[in-house]
Write an enzyme that holds these catalytic residues in place. Structure first.
Site, PDB file in Angstrom:
ATOM      1  N   LYS A 100       0.820  -1.212   0.000  1.00  0.00           N
ATOM      2  CA  LYS A 100       0.000   0.000   0.000  1.00  0.00           C
ATOM      3  C   LYS A 100       0.851   1.257   0.000  1.00  0.00           C
ATOM      4  O   LYS A 100       0.454   2.268  -0.571  1.00  0.00           O
ATOM      5  CB  LYS A 100      -0.964   0.006   1.191  1.00  0.00           C
ATOM      6  CG  LYS A 100      -2.136  -0.931   1.008  1.00  0.00           C
ATOM      7  CD  LYS A 100      -3.281  -0.607   1.945  1.00  0.00           C
ATOM      8  CE  LYS A 100      -4.429  -1.571   1.728  1.00  0.00           C
ATOM      9  NZ  LYS A 100      -5.455  -1.464   2.772  1.00  0.00           N
ATOM     10  N   LYS A 115      -6.303 -12.608  -7.593  1.00  0.00           N
ATOM     11  CA  LYS A 115      -7.605 -12.704  -6.946  1.00  0.00           C
ATOM     12  C   LYS A 115      -8.569 -11.662  -7.531  1.00  0.00           C
ATOM     13  O   LYS A 115      -8.137 -10.556  -7.873  1.00  0.00           O
ATOM     14  CB  LYS A 115      -7.406 -12.412  -5.445  1.00  0.00           C
ATOM     15  CG  LYS A 115      -8.407 -13.088  -4.542  1.00  0.00           C
ATOM     16  CD  LYS A 115      -7.998 -12.914  -3.087  1.00  0.00           C
ATOM     17  CE  LYS A 115      -8.927 -11.951  -2.385  1.00  0.00           C
ATOM     18  NZ  LYS A 115      -8.773 -11.905  -0.942  1.00  0.00           N
ATOM     19  N   LYS A 153     -11.886  -5.828  -5.608  1.00  0.00           N
ATOM     20  CA  LYS A 153     -12.702  -4.636  -5.826  1.00  0.00           C
ATOM     21  C   LYS A 153     -11.852  -3.450  -6.250  1.00  0.00           C
ATOM     22  O   LYS A 153     -12.364  -2.462  -6.738  1.00  0.00           O
ATOM     23  CB  LYS A 153     -13.541  -4.322  -4.590  1.00  0.00           C
ATOM     24  CG  LYS A 153     -12.787  -4.239  -3.293  1.00  0.00           C
ATOM     25  CD  LYS A 153     -13.746  -4.187  -2.112  1.00  0.00           C
ATOM     26  CE  LYS A 153     -12.970  -4.306  -0.812  1.00  0.00           C
ATOM     27  NZ  LYS A 153     -13.802  -4.404   0.359  1.00  0.00           N
TER      28      LYS A 153
END
Ligand code: TRP
Length: 334
Positions: free
Chosen positions: A115, A197, A200
């Protein structure tokens, strides 16, 4: 233990549009756990502000997620469904636990590294101590089990380390949580890159089925889903695209991969892909209808929010008071 049952805690962030992966991989299975466990499911909006959010959007999405929890079948009388930000103990315990967590431990967290690379202009202290807030979420309710995906295992390990460290100093204060190892649900991959994966936060909208996608969009995305050159519906690691579609089909229909191979024996992707699309539409249509109904009943959702926040506040306070006493804070003034 709470009311004679083991305690289960999990949470989801409301940032981004939820995907079929969130539903089949987590939410759908949460519903089956409420008989066996005393469950707390939080909308973790305090975690969300570790990256910049539009306030109105954050509020709207958090409510949509809470509504979705109910629409998916989580009975708010049996499961404590609440906003993290409405229960004061999360921030309070997180501060205390910050003082029992080492910089080195947090520096090793792969999610922090990912991040901070992605949000290089906003590497704030909250992003760094994100796992400590997550530990506080879990330990505040003395959770025995935590259903989490692979990507959160490192945070759960850290939670266990913090709990054990604290218990080592002050005696048995926290239950040391375990990862939930029952059937956690299907691991749904991206429709455009089956090595990733379904997420979103994927930039390519064709990679994910969003829970609120309409039937045409769903059918189109499945038609465009990447497969491979073999053209046979076989469940094999060498065909990750088709394997993912079979997993999705199985999760929606309850069939096994062998049954699906038999059903589509001798048939090509041209028949299989629309079948997967229809199975997904059949699962999402009633879910979307329940969301729409619930959204109309503002008073009901408001009452769920209030009652469950009070319940969460009550249970979490017990742990918090104990911890405050252990570390040497004076008694609370009422
Ligand atoms: N960090 C988790 C995620 O992004 C969400 C989360 C916050 C969580 N607190 C939690 C999950 C406690 C399990 C338990 O997926």
């Amino acid at each position: 233990m709470l009311n004679g049952k083991k305690v289960l805690f999990s949470g989801m962030q409301s940032t981004g549009n939820l995907t079929l992966g969130n539903y089949l991989g987590a939410l759908k299975n949460w519903v089956t756990l409420s008989d066996e466990y005393e469950c707390f499911y939080s909308v973790v909006d305090m975690h969300s502000i570790t990256v910049r959010q539009d306030p109105a959007e954050l509020r709207r999405r958090a409510r949509a997620l809470l509504t979705l929890y109910i629409a998916a079948g989580l009975d708010p009388e049996k499961n404590c469904i609440y906003y993290q930000s409405q229960v004061t103990g999360h921030a309070e315990l997180a501060w205390i636990l910050n003082c029992y967590t080492y910089m080195g431990e947090l520096q090793r967290m792969t999610q922090f590294k990912d991040k901070s690379a992605k949000h290089a202009d906003n590497i704030n202290a909250g992003l760094f101590t994100y796992p400590v807030l997550m530990a506080a979420d879990i330990l505040l309710y003395q959770a025995d089990v935590v259903p989490v995906g692979k990507d959160q295992m490192q945070h759960l390990e850290l939670t266990r380390d913090i709990a054990q460290r604290f218990n080592g100093i002050y005696g048995d204060v926290f239950t040391v949580p375990e990862a939930y190892i029952g059937k956690v649900g299907a691991r749904i991959m991206s429709l455009q890159d089956p090595s990733k994966k379904m997420s979103k936060s994927d930039e390519n909208p064709n990679a994910s089925i969003y829970l609120m996608d309409d039937p045409d969009t769903i059918m189109r995305k499945f038609k465009r889903a990447v497969t491979d050159s073999e053209a046979a519906v076989r469940y094999r690691d060498e065909q990750p695209g088709i394997k993912n579609l079979i997993d999705i089909y199985c999760a929606c229909t309850g069939k096994t991969p062998e049954e699906v191979e038999r059903e589509f024996d001798g048939k090509g992707y041209g028949e299989f892909k629309p079948a997967v699309g229809e199975a997904v539409v059949d699962v999402l249509r009633p879910l979307q209808a329940r969301v729409a109904d619930l959204e109309k009943d503002k008073a009901y959702i408001d009452s769920v929010i209030k009652n469950n926040a009070e319940k969460a506040q009550y249970f979490s306070n017990k742990t918090l008071r104990k911890v405050q006493k252990k570390v040497g804070f004076p008694e609370r003034i009422r």
